[in-house]
Scaffold this active site. Sequence first.
Site, PDB file in Angstrom:
ATOM      1  N   TYR A 241      36.490  -0.293 -11.603  1.00  0.00           N
ATOM      2  CA  TYR A 241      37.845   0.442 -11.556  1.00  0.00           C
ATOM      3  C   TYR A 241      38.813  -0.131 -12.512  1.00  0.00           C
ATOM      4  O   TYR A 241      39.338   0.622 -13.351  1.00  0.00           O
ATOM      5  CB  TYR A 241      38.411   0.274 -10.202  1.00  0.00           C
ATOM      6  CG  TYR A 241      39.616   1.157 -10.120  1.00  0.00           C
ATOM      7  CD1 TYR A 241      39.532   2.556  -9.773  1.00  0.00           C
ATOM      8  CD2 TYR A 241      41.005   0.625 -10.291  1.00  0.00           C
ATOM      9  CE1 TYR A 241      40.810   3.247  -9.841  1.00  0.00           C
ATOM     10  CE2 TYR A 241      41.849   1.581 -10.344  1.00  0.00           C
ATOM     11  CZ  TYR A 241      41.989   2.548 -10.003  1.00  0.00           C
ATOM     12  OH  TYR A 241      43.007   3.432 -10.105  1.00  0.00           O
TER      13      TYR A 241
ATOM     14  N   PHE B  40      52.182  22.255 -32.827  1.00  0.00           N
ATOM     15  CA  PHE B  40      50.723  22.318 -32.166  1.00  0.00           C
ATOM     16  C   PHE B  40      51.169  22.854 -30.680  1.00  0.00           C
ATOM     17  O   PHE B  40      52.186  22.421 -30.025  1.00  0.00           O
ATOM     18  CB  PHE B  40      50.023  21.372 -32.159  1.00  0.00           C
ATOM     19  CG  PHE B  40      48.594  21.644 -31.543  1.00  0.00           C
ATOM     20  CD1 PHE B  40      47.572  22.440 -32.371  1.00  0.00           C
ATOM     21  CD2 PHE B  40      48.217  21.233 -30.295  1.00  0.00           C
ATOM     22  CE1 PHE B  40      46.586  22.987 -31.652  1.00  0.00           C
ATOM     23  CE2 PHE B  40      47.053  21.696 -29.567  1.00  0.00           C
ATOM     24  CZ  PHE B  40      46.037  22.357 -30.322  1.00  0.00           C
ATOM     25  N   THR B  41      50.358  23.806 -30.204  1.00  0.00           N
ATOM     26  CA  THR B  41      50.740  24.411 -28.889  1.00  0.00           C
ATOM     27  C   THR B  41      50.966  23.467 -27.718  1.00  0.00           C
ATOM     28  O   THR B  41      51.934  23.502 -27.283  1.00  0.00           O
ATOM     29  CB  THR B  41      49.489  25.239 -28.345  1.00  0.00           C
ATOM     30  OG1 THR B  41      48.145  24.575 -28.613  1.00  0.00           O
ATOM     31  CG2 THR B  41      49.410  26.315 -29.409  1.00  0.00           C
TER      32      THR B  41
ATOM     33  N   ASP C 227      50.207  12.482 -34.424  1.00  0.00           N
ATOM     34  CA  ASP C 227      49.247  13.125 -33.937  1.00  0.00           C
ATOM     35  C   ASP C 227      47.983  12.950 -34.434  1.00  0.00           C
ATOM     36  O   ASP C 227      47.902  13.703 -35.420  1.00  0.00           O
ATOM     37  CB  ASP C 227      49.616  14.776 -33.568  1.00  0.00           C
ATOM     38  CG  ASP C 227      48.571  15.179 -32.906  1.00  0.00           C
ATOM     39  OD1 ASP C 227      47.277  14.670 -32.586  1.00  0.00           O
ATOM     40  OD2 ASP C 227      48.611  16.391 -32.421  1.00  0.00           O
TER      41      ASP C 227
ATOM     42  N   LYS D 175      38.233  15.299 -31.619  1.00  0.00           N
ATOM     43  CA  LYS D 175      38.081  15.900 -32.805  1.00  0.00           C
ATOM     44  C   LYS D 175      37.358  14.521 -33.771  1.00  0.00           C
ATOM     45  O   LYS D 175      36.208  14.260 -33.504  1.00  0.00           O
ATOM     46  CB  LYS D 175      39.403  16.164 -33.379  1.00  0.00           C
ATOM     47  CG  LYS D 175      39.718  17.440 -32.920  1.00  0.00           C
ATOM     48  CD  LYS D 175      40.285  17.419 -31.245  1.00  0.00           C
ATOM     49  CE  LYS D 175      41.015  18.687 -31.112  1.00  0.00           C
ATOM     50  NZ  LYS D 175      41.844  18.620 -29.719  1.00  0.00           N
TER      51      LYS D 175
ATOM     52  N   ARG E 183      44.747  32.501 -33.933  1.00  0.00           N
ATOM     53  CA  ARG E 183      45.891  31.711 -34.154  1.00  0.00           C
ATOM     54  C   ARG E 183      47.090  32.342 -34.628  1.00  0.00           C
ATOM     55  O   ARG E 183      47.013  32.433 -35.965  1.00  0.00           O
ATOM     56  CB  ARG E 183      45.398  30.204 -34.916  1.00  0.00           C
ATOM     57  CG  ARG E 183      44.580  29.406 -34.257  1.00  0.00           C
ATOM     58  CD  ARG E 183      45.032  28.464 -33.456  1.00  0.00           C
ATOM     59  NE  ARG E 183      45.397  28.607 -32.090  1.00  0.00           N
ATOM     60  CZ  ARG E 183      45.117  27.820 -31.096  1.00  0.00           C
ATOM     61  NH1 ARG E 183      44.991  26.303 -31.392  1.00  0.00           N
ATOM     62  NH2 ARG E 183      45.461  27.928 -30.012  1.00  0.00           N
TER      63      ARG E 183
ATOM     64  N   PHE F 229      47.583  32.124 -24.678  1.00  0.00           N
ATOM     65  CA  PHE F 229      46.266  32.474 -25.560  1.00  0.00           C
ATOM     66  C   PHE F 229      44.988  32.123 -24.587  1.00  0.00           C
ATOM     67  O   PHE F 229      44.117  32.693 -24.898  1.00  0.00           O
ATOM     68  CB  PHE F 229      46.383  31.746 -26.837  1.00  0.00           C
ATOM     69  CG  PHE F 229      46.260  30.470 -26.785  1.00  0.00           C
ATOM     70  CD1 PHE F 229      47.827  30.015 -26.631  1.00  0.00           C
ATOM     71  CD2 PHE F 229      45.320  29.410 -26.782  1.00  0.00           C
ATOM     72  CE1 PHE F 229      47.979  28.222 -26.485  1.00  0.00           C
ATOM     73  CE2 PHE F 229      45.493  28.160 -26.689  1.00  0.00           C
ATOM     74  CZ  PHE F 229      46.692  27.592 -26.508  1.00  0.00           C
TER      75      PHE F 229
HETATM   76  N1  F0G Z   1      46.763  17.849 -31.146  1.00  0.00           N
HETATM   77  C1  F0G Z   1      46.156  18.787 -32.316  1.00  0.00           C
HETATM   78  C2  F0G Z   1      46.689  18.798 -33.740  1.00  0.00           C
HETATM   79  C3  F0G Z   1      45.269  19.493 -31.516  1.00  0.00           C
HETATM   80  O1  F0G Z   1      44.220  20.247 -32.317  1.00  0.00           O
HETATM   81  C4  F0G Z   1      44.925  19.496 -30.106  1.00  0.00           C
HETATM   82  C5  F0G Z   1      43.769  20.211 -29.657  1.00  0.00           C
HETATM   83  C6  F0G Z   1      45.586  18.489 -29.329  1.00  0.00           C
HETATM   84  C7  F0G Z   1      46.457  17.624 -29.873  1.00  0.00           C
HETATM   85  C8  F0G Z   1      45.494  18.484 -28.146  1.00  0.00           C
HETATM   86  O2  F0G Z   1      44.410  17.689 -27.520  1.00  0.00           O
HETATM   87  O3  F0G Z   1      42.758  19.248 -26.434  1.00  0.00           O
HETATM   88  O4  F0G Z   1      42.371  16.743 -26.500  1.00  0.00           O
HETATM   89  O5  F0G Z   1      44.302  17.783 -25.212  1.00  0.00           O
HETATM   90  N2  F0G Z   1      43.173  21.239 -30.310  1.00  0.00           N
HETATM   91  C9  F0G Z   1      41.977  22.002 -29.728  1.00  0.00           C
HETATM   92  C10 F0G Z   1      41.885  23.122 -30.681  1.00  0.00           C
HETATM   93  C11 F0G Z   1      42.310  22.597 -28.296  1.00  0.00           C
HETATM   94  O6  F0G Z   1      41.017  23.880 -30.468  1.00  0.00           O
HETATM   95  O7  F0G Z   1      42.270  23.106 -31.883  1.00  0.00           O
HETATM   96  P1  F0G Z   1      43.231  17.877 -26.319  1.00  0.00           P
END
Ligand code: F0G
Length: 469
Positions: free
Chosen positions: A73, A125-126, A216, A259, A383, A450
């Site tokens: 843990y 970013f979303t 980021d 990534k 997108r 989306f």
């Molecule tokens: N920042 C960027 C630039 C991203 O592309 C993503 C995720 C995140 C943050 C969030 O990270 O998914 O680990 O919580 N992008 C994915 C995509 C979902 O398909 O572009 P996460």
Amino acid sequence: MKKRTVAEPYKIKMVEPLKMTTREERRHNIWEAGFNTFLLRSEDVYIDLLTDSGTSAMSDQQWAGLMLGDEAYAGSRNFYNLERAVQEIYGFRYVVPVHQGRGGEHLTARIKIQPGQYVPMNMYFTTTREHIERAGGIFVDVIIDEAHDPQNEHPFKGNIDRVKLESLIHEVGPERIAYIWMAPCVNMAGGQPFSMGNLRQVRDLTDQYGIEIVFDATRAVENCYFIKEREAGYADKPVRQILREMMGYADAITMSSKKDNLVNIGGFVATNDEEFYQSLRELVVVYEGLHTYGGLAGRDLEALARGIYEMVDDHYIYSRIAQVRYLGERIQAAGVPIVVPIGGHAVFIDAKQFLRNIPQDEYPAQALAAALYVDSGVRTMERGNVSAGRDPHTGKHRSPKLELVRLTIPRRVYTNLHMDVAAESVIELFEKREDIPGLKRVDEPPQLRFFSARFEPLRSSEVFGPVKQ
Ligand code: F0G
């Protein structure tokens, strides 16, 4: 001498069979999925270019590392391996693991943003914008204008516009800027990098006003490769060294390890700021888990630590970018409008140009992604209008300038023959583009729509079949 082929610096040890489907089955599947590729079953997909997130193939070293998971843990051995990897490769003293990128975004936004403060970014970013807004912050786009133009060949479309940033600082006052959240290889702009020169300028400016920079850093290594390729003075430097220099300009980073870091799950926040680290430690335990595991198993931490060392191999990163470029250039050669320059993780089709007769409120990118799936079993992602969502104040579609379909390449997973299949499907649809109808919305969730919104075609077509009454 003729240019020689450079192939992947790895070979295939294990294979995962893919299910082949018929066009009739795929047409049925897309109706079932409400014309939303997120709602398809992965089993029904032949080549999955939905995302490069969590879809990488791990190496034998990483798989071996899974067996060395210390599932304690607290204080797992694998946490200390991760800590060392982050210190050596990224250069940050403190690291707090989280289950994935958005976990770290959540903690960072909560700790650093006071309601009413601004957070300038190089495009949104979303999930990042969502966390800014939930923490009461106000997102401001300070990316250069070129980034919003898919045809503009600027080599560093991820750059921040200094004038936009400085006028924001003057307008609202530096104390009302929580921090700058800067992303390398800007996803929504088409995987476009910023230059080290731009970063240095932004750092100079923020130093004048005492404003922090958070990266980021999700796709930082890919950005470093472009710096090596395009920016004077970097050609002979290993990517590993360029990454260290880049990280040296940030006060903290949030990271989706799904990534660059070559793992299927994971993320972290890293910093040299002890006070921020203490706040992270306090908050992570509420939302993710203790600060030495942050919602991850010991084995995941080990795979992540190993992935961090592998990602900075120059041969690997070269072949990664080369594969994305291979797909992009094939599509481009056939006259299909794509975002240029070709980005680091994906090829983005300009759906506004591809389907000129479909207005943006009939979701051309969503329609094209659905058509690609039916045509070849290749899954891609919208997108554009759907991803951008609605303005929280006016309730209107944000109608972004970029209306794109993303063909995202998982790392170390597909061969260039898979890329050929995808390219041929895009090209054939381009030749028959008059057939593709616009869509109407039949269901829409309030946030991050989306992921689950449902659609139907506006008219009958060869690709989707007859419209149901
Ligand atoms: N920042 C960027 C630039 C991203 O592309 C993503 C995720 C995140 C943050 C969030 O990270 O998914 O680990 O919580 N992008 C994915 C995509 C979902 O398909 O572009 P996460």
